[in-house]
Design a protein around this motif. Structure first.
Motif, PDB file in Angstrom:
ATOM      1  N   ARG A  81      45.932  22.018  -9.128  1.00 43.03           N
ATOM      2  CA  ARG A  81      47.006  22.572  -8.297  1.00 43.03           C
ATOM      3  C   ARG A  81      47.158  24.065  -8.537  1.00 43.03           C
ATOM      4  O   ARG A  81      47.379  24.847  -7.617  1.00 43.03           O
ATOM      5  CB  ARG A  81      48.333  21.861  -8.598  1.00 43.03           C
ATOM      6  CG  ARG A  81      48.414  20.470  -8.011  1.00 43.03           C
ATOM      7  CD  ARG A  81      49.392  19.606  -8.786  1.00 43.03           C
ATOM      8  NE  ARG A  81      50.698  20.193  -8.908  1.00 43.03           N
ATOM      9  CZ  ARG A  81      51.784  19.747  -8.277  1.00 43.03           C
ATOM     10  NH1 ARG A  81      51.705  18.735  -7.476  1.00 43.03           N
ATOM     11  NH2 ARG A  81      52.949  20.320  -8.459  1.00 43.03           N
ATOM     12  N   GLY A  82      47.047  24.449  -9.822  1.00 42.78           N
ATOM     13  CA  GLY A  82      47.152  25.865 -10.161  1.00 42.78           C
ATOM     14  C   GLY A  82      46.047  26.676  -9.491  1.00 42.78           C
ATOM     15  O   GLY A  82      46.283  27.775  -9.003  1.00 42.78           O
ATOM     16  N   LEU A  83      44.855  26.114  -9.449  1.00 40.42           N
ATOM     17  CA  LEU A  83      43.742  26.820  -8.813  1.00 40.42           C
ATOM     18  C   LEU A  83      43.960  26.915  -7.305  1.00 40.42           C
ATOM     19  O   LEU A  83      43.733  27.951  -6.692  1.00 40.42           O
ATOM     20  CB  LEU A  83      42.421  26.086  -9.093  1.00 40.42           C
ATOM     21  CG  LEU A  83      41.952  26.063 -10.545  1.00 40.42           C
ATOM     22  CD1 LEU A  83      40.646  25.298 -10.662  1.00 40.42           C
ATOM     23  CD2 LEU A  83      41.756  27.473 -11.060  1.00 40.42           C
ATOM     24  N   LEU A  84      44.436  25.799  -6.719  1.00 38.89           N
ATOM     25  CA  LEU A  84      44.697  25.802  -5.277  1.00 38.89           C
ATOM     26  C   LEU A  84      45.709  26.876  -4.913  1.00 38.89           C
ATOM     27  O   LEU A  84      45.560  27.570  -3.911  1.00 38.89           O
ATOM     28  CB  LEU A  84      45.245  24.437  -4.836  1.00 38.89           C
ATOM     29  CG  LEU A  84      44.243  23.290  -4.772  1.00 38.89           C
ATOM     30  CD1 LEU A  84      44.963  22.011  -4.356  1.00 38.89           C
ATOM     31  CD2 LEU A  84      43.123  23.611  -3.801  1.00 38.89           C
ATOM     32  N   ALA A  85      46.736  27.031  -5.750  1.00 37.27           N
ATOM     33  CA  ALA A  85      47.795  27.986  -5.450  1.00 37.27           C
ATOM     34  C   ALA A  85      47.247  29.403  -5.392  1.00 37.27           C
ATOM     35  O   ALA A  85      47.843  30.278  -4.779  1.00 37.27           O
ATOM     36  CB  ALA A  85      48.906  27.893  -6.490  1.00 37.27           C
ATOM     37  N   ARG A  86      46.140  29.642  -6.054  1.00 37.14           N
ATOM     38  CA  ARG A  86      45.580  30.992  -6.004  1.00 37.14           C
ATOM     39  C   ARG A  86      44.356  31.049  -5.088  1.00 37.14           C
ATOM     40  O   ARG A  86      43.472  31.868  -5.268  1.00 37.14           O
ATOM     41  CB  ARG A  86      45.217  31.455  -7.409  1.00 37.14           C
ATOM     42  CG  ARG A  86      46.453  31.892  -8.180  1.00 37.14           C
ATOM     43  CD  ARG A  86      46.087  32.722  -9.372  1.00 37.14           C
ATOM     44  NE  ARG A  86      45.545  31.925 -10.442  1.00 37.14           N
ATOM     45  CZ  ARG A  86      44.869  32.423 -11.456  1.00 37.14           C
ATOM     46  NH1 ARG A  86      44.650  33.705 -11.541  1.00 37.14           N
ATOM     47  NH2 ARG A  86      44.423  31.636 -12.407  1.00 37.14           N
ATOM     48  N   GLY A  87      44.323  30.136  -4.119  1.00 38.68           N
ATOM     49  CA  GLY A  87      43.312  30.256  -3.076  1.00 38.68           C
ATOM     50  C   GLY A  87      41.945  29.696  -3.427  1.00 38.68           C
ATOM     51  O   GLY A  87      40.952  30.076  -2.827  1.00 38.68           O
ATOM     52  N   PHE A  88      41.888  28.772  -4.392  1.00 40.22           N
ATOM     53  CA  PHE A  88      40.608  28.145  -4.741  1.00 40.22           C
ATOM     54  C   PHE A  88      40.084  27.342  -3.565  1.00 40.22           C
ATOM     55  O   PHE A  88      40.830  26.586  -2.961  1.00 40.22           O
ATOM     56  CB  PHE A  88      40.817  27.238  -5.958  1.00 40.22           C
ATOM     57  CG  PHE A  88      39.647  26.360  -6.295  1.00 40.22           C
ATOM     58  CD1 PHE A  88      38.483  26.901  -6.789  1.00 40.22           C
ATOM     59  CD2 PHE A  88      39.726  24.992  -6.123  1.00 40.22           C
ATOM     60  CE1 PHE A  88      37.407  26.087  -7.116  1.00 40.22           C
ATOM     61  CE2 PHE A  88      38.666  24.171  -6.442  1.00 40.22           C
ATOM     62  CZ  PHE A  88      37.505  24.720  -6.938  1.00 40.22           C
ATOM     63  N   GLU A  89      38.811  27.525  -3.218  1.00 43.47           N
ATOM     64  CA  GLU A  89      38.244  26.687  -2.169  1.00 43.47           C
ATOM     65  C   GLU A  89      37.131  25.811  -2.714  1.00 43.47           C
ATOM     66  O   GLU A  89      37.330  24.641  -2.927  1.00 43.47           O
ATOM     67  CB  GLU A  89      37.828  27.521  -0.977  1.00 43.47           C
ATOM     68  CG  GLU A  89      39.079  27.884  -0.186  1.00 43.47           C
ATOM     69  CD  GLU A  89      38.862  28.924   0.874  1.00 43.47           C
ATOM     70  OE1 GLU A  89      37.720  29.345   1.077  1.00 43.47           O
ATOM     71  OE2 GLU A  89      39.862  29.316   1.491  1.00 43.47           O
ATOM     72  N   ASP A  90      35.968  26.388  -2.966  1.00 45.83           N
ATOM     73  CA  ASP A  90      35.030  25.514  -3.656  1.00 45.83           C
ATOM     74  C   ASP A  90      34.241  26.190  -4.764  1.00 45.83           C
ATOM     75  O   ASP A  90      33.429  25.551  -5.396  1.00 45.83           O
ATOM     76  CB  ASP A  90      34.074  24.787  -2.697  1.00 45.83           C
ATOM     77  CG  ASP A  90      33.919  25.494  -1.393  1.00 45.83           C
ATOM     78  OD1 ASP A  90      34.082  24.851  -0.373  1.00 45.83           O
ATOM     79  OD2 ASP A  90      33.682  26.710  -1.408  1.00 45.83           O
ATOM     80  N   LEU A 147      34.492  28.644  -8.265  1.00 51.23           N
ATOM     81  CA  LEU A 147      35.261  29.434  -9.217  1.00 51.23           C
ATOM     82  C   LEU A 147      34.581  30.793  -9.332  1.00 51.23           C
ATOM     83  O   LEU A 147      33.372  30.857  -9.539  1.00 51.23           O
ATOM     84  CB  LEU A 147      35.237  28.779 -10.599  1.00 51.23           C
ATOM     85  CG  LEU A 147      36.030  27.501 -10.788  1.00 51.23           C
ATOM     86  CD1 LEU A 147      35.847  27.008 -12.210  1.00 51.23           C
ATOM     87  CD2 LEU A 147      37.498  27.739 -10.515  1.00 51.23           C
ATOM     88  N   CYS A 148      35.362  31.850  -9.199  1.00 51.99           N
ATOM     89  CA  CYS A 148      34.724  33.152  -9.352  1.00 51.99           C
ATOM     90  C   CYS A 148      35.610  34.050 -10.198  1.00 51.99           C
ATOM     91  O   CYS A 148      36.822  33.895 -10.216  1.00 51.99           O
ATOM     92  CB  CYS A 148      34.476  33.782  -8.001  1.00 51.99           C
ATOM     93  SG  CYS A 148      35.771  33.492  -6.828  1.00 51.99           S
ATOM     94  N   TRP A 149      34.989  34.924 -10.919  1.00 49.25           N
ATOM     95  CA  TRP A 149      35.753  35.871 -11.740  1.00 49.25           C
ATOM     96  C   TRP A 149      34.865  37.076 -12.007  1.00 49.25           C
ATOM     97  O   TRP A 149      33.643  37.012 -11.893  1.00 49.25           O
ATOM     98  CB  TRP A 149      36.205  35.209 -13.043  1.00 49.25           C
ATOM     99  CG  TRP A 149      35.095  34.629 -13.834  1.00 49.25           C
ATOM    100  CD1 TRP A 149      34.336  35.271 -14.754  1.00 49.25           C
ATOM    101  CD2 TRP A 149      34.589  33.286 -13.760  1.00 49.25           C
ATOM    102  NE1 TRP A 149      33.403  34.420 -15.250  1.00 49.25           N
ATOM    103  CE2 TRP A 149      33.524  33.202 -14.667  1.00 49.25           C
ATOM    104  CE3 TRP A 149      34.935  32.158 -13.018  1.00 49.25           C
ATOM    105  CZ2 TRP A 149      32.805  32.030 -14.851  1.00 49.25           C
ATOM    106  CZ3 TRP A 149      34.208  31.010 -13.203  1.00 49.25           C
ATOM    107  CH2 TRP A 149      33.167  30.942 -14.109  1.00 49.25           C
ATOM    108  N   GLN A 173      47.003  19.111 -12.835  1.00 52.52           N
ATOM    109  CA  GLN A 173      47.867  20.295 -12.807  1.00 52.52           C
ATOM    110  C   GLN A 173      47.032  21.556 -12.633  1.00 52.52           C
ATOM    111  O   GLN A 173      47.385  22.453 -11.878  1.00 52.52           O
ATOM    112  CB  GLN A 173      48.667  20.400 -14.111  1.00 52.52           C
ATOM    113  CG  GLN A 173      49.680  19.305 -14.312  1.00 52.52           C
ATOM    114  CD  GLN A 173      50.756  19.344 -13.266  1.00 52.52           C
ATOM    115  OE1 GLN A 173      51.297  20.392 -12.957  1.00 52.52           O
ATOM    116  NE2 GLN A 173      51.055  18.203 -12.686  1.00 52.52           N
ATOM    117  N   LEU A 174      45.925  21.599 -13.358  1.00 48.35           N
ATOM    118  CA  LEU A 174      45.070  22.772 -13.292  1.00 48.35           C
ATOM    119  C   LEU A 174      44.522  22.941 -11.878  1.00 48.35           C
ATOM    120  O   LEU A 174      44.462  24.028 -11.338  1.00 48.35           O
ATOM    121  CB  LEU A 174      43.925  22.628 -14.293  1.00 48.35           C
ATOM    122  CG  LEU A 174      43.098  23.881 -14.500  1.00 48.35           C
ATOM    123  CD1 LEU A 174      43.937  24.970 -15.140  1.00 48.35           C
ATOM    124  CD2 LEU A 174      41.903  23.585 -15.370  1.00 48.35           C
TER     125      LEU A 174
END
Lengths: 277, 255
Positions: B211-220, B222-224, B208-209
């Protein structure tokens, strides 16, 4: 109709072969507020993940602004820039240790500069009213705050289409009441807003258009003003008829209120009762 | 999660992580470089004083947290202090095994040194952990060029730890509500079911997580964004001076 998102003859089956959507044709009009109703398992959440490109249809096509979705990296990035999806369960979205960091994730993925990201994060946090919680760890938030943090995470990407899966589920009445003006404000800024919900009262009060899904097919799609058609479908599918419609019909029979057009919300009904003209 | 709570609410929260990291790092180096227990003890005093006196961690909480590593340490150094194969002084036999136990001056000295060194190292790391939230520690590690993959894993593990604990608590409460803990047998069965469910649910949650990351444009990657804190030269100088002098002392005092 100018459709921003559209599904054409879409079938979707889960990995175990269970069908979730069957030959679904549905178009979402640009700039409108659409509520998506349906019982548990009707296919609402599945449809929403198709619209954001998380899932691909087993058959058929999904279109954004008239063009079929491309499932390569660039195509998906473009889609997710335009179409933001807020999940029902906030724990499937929040991954970061603090709220501000989590909200910064989406805009950073868009490749924006740090200053722009910072500006957007602060703006999104202010919109959902979480500015004073920005430094908190995500696991220390209340459920309602988590849901708002998820919304902020998507708003910071500034999508043209905002899709929310059960945004009011699990919220207390005060928070639910604040959700409607918030959604309206996001809509007034020019966004298309699509909300999946079980709350028929909310749907008729808020939405311009209503779609009802049943067992993976479209049972109703029309204006929320079309109360007669809508009520028939809602009653048949046991989704519950909006309280204002029932009250209005009863009051109309007793001659207390006049007019053919039913009110859309409790406030509207009360206003008409107070001032019959 | 006691450490986490204090990391977010202490008087040193606003101090730049580089300052705290420098102090803790120098304390750690001084403890490990020391040849006598003196310097590590000074490090413990400095770090403990900073955590309790300056950052405002309650003394009781601090001591309780120290108990955990202390248990491991004591068990570890017992092997150094005492021996069954010969030494200066026979202090007894293991009952039932006819195994002699010896103590030696050299062994006790070694044990004291290891104990002090480890204590100094633990106190140094505790100062950082108790005053700095994980996100800022990760920011610090990134400045030190720790590989991105490792940092991503740290952040995800941290977040999932809480999600998993919450889930375990919920399942356990639900089991209790249906008499799952009523007898020893029930408790054991419930525990087994809890473990099995946690694995399955964690996998589901990970999906689920994702999918949640993909929905916000995750590619390879993690950045913040990291929080911005001011870095006053005064703080940094103070950290370098106090930590550095301890390290110097450790290098000078060689037994």
């Amino acid at each position: 109709m100018n459709a921003i998102l559209e599904v054409k003859a879409v079938d979707f089956c889960y990995a175990d072969g269970t069908p979730a959507l069957r030959a679904l044709d549905l178009a979402f009009a640009r700039g409108r507020r659409t509520a998506l109703l349906g019982r548990n398992g009707a296919g609402k959440s599945t449809l929403l993940t198709l619209l954001n490109g998380i899932e691909r249809p087993s058959r058929g096509q999904v279109l954004c602004a008239g063009r079929p979705l491309r499932y390569d990296r660039a195509g998906l990035r473009e889609l997710r820039r335009r179409v933001g999806l807020v999940f029902q369960d906030p724990d499937s979205q929040l991954f970061s240790a603090s709220v501000r960091e989590d909200v910064s994730f989406g805009p950073l993925n868009l490749g924006l500069g740090k200053d722009e990201v910072r500006r957007r994060v602060e703006q999104a946090l202010a919109t959902v009213g979480l500015t004073d919680r920005a430094e908190r760890p995500t696991h220390a938030l209340s459920y309602g705050e988590k849901k708002r943090a998820c919304l902020a995470g998507v708003l910071a990407m500034d999508p043209e289409v905002l899709i929310l899966d059960e945004p009011a589920a699990g919220l207390d009445p005060a928070m639910t009441a604040r959700l409607v003006p918030l959604l309206d404000r996001l809509h007034d800024e020019g966004r298309t807003v699509i909300v999946a919900t079980h709350d028929v009262d909310f749907a008729v009060a808020w939405a311009d258009e209503i779609c009802v899904l049943h067992a993976g097919t479209l049972a109703f799609h029309g204006e929320s003003r079309d109360h007669a058609g809508l009520c028939r479908v809602l009653a048949a599918l046991e989704l519950g008829v909006p309280v204002v419609f029932e009250l209005f019909a009863a009051l109309q029979r007793r001659g207390v209120v006049r007019g053919a057009e039913p009110p859309r919300s409790r406030a509207e009904l009360l206003a008409r009762l107070a001032d019959p003209e | 999660m006691l450490i986490d709570r204090y990391a977010y609410g202490n008087r040193w929260r606003e101090i730049h992580p580089v300052v705290k990291g420098t102090l803790a790092g120098l304390g750690l180096a001084a403890s490990l470089a020391a040849a006598t227990p003196l310097v590590p003890l000074l490090v413990m005093a400095l770090m403990g004083g900073a955590a309790v006196g300056a950052a405002g961690i309650p003394l009781r909480v601090y001591l309780r947290l120290l108990l955990v590593p202390a248990g491991f340490l004591l068990a570890g150094v017992a092997g150094l202090a005492f021996s069954c194969s010969g030494g200066d002084l026979l202090i007894g036999t293991v009952p039932g095994l006819q195994l002699p136990v010896f103590a030696s001056g050299a062994g006790l000295n070694r044990a004291a040194l290891v104990l002090a060194r480890s204590g100094g190292a633990v106190a140094s790391l505790y100062l950082l952990a108790l005053t700095t939230p994980l996100t800022e520690i990760v920011g610090l590690l990134r400045r030190l060029k720790v590989p991105h993959l490792l940092l991503e894993l740290m952040v995800l593990a941290y977040r999932q730890l809480f999600a998993c604990l919450e889930l375990a608590r919920d399942i356990s409460v639900a089991q209790q509500a249906r008499l799952g803990h009523a007898t020893a047998g029930n408790r054991l069965r419930s525990l087994a079911a809890l473990g099995a469910n946690l694995i399955v649910r964690s996998q589901w949650r990970a999906r689920q997580l994702h999918r949640g990351l993909l929905a916000r444009g995750f590619e390879d990657e993690l950045c913040w964004l990291e929080p911005e804190r001011s870095l006053p030269a005064r703080h940094l100088i103070l950290a370098v001076l106090s930590g550095g002098s301890l390290l110097l002392l450790a290098l000078l005092v060689r037994g």
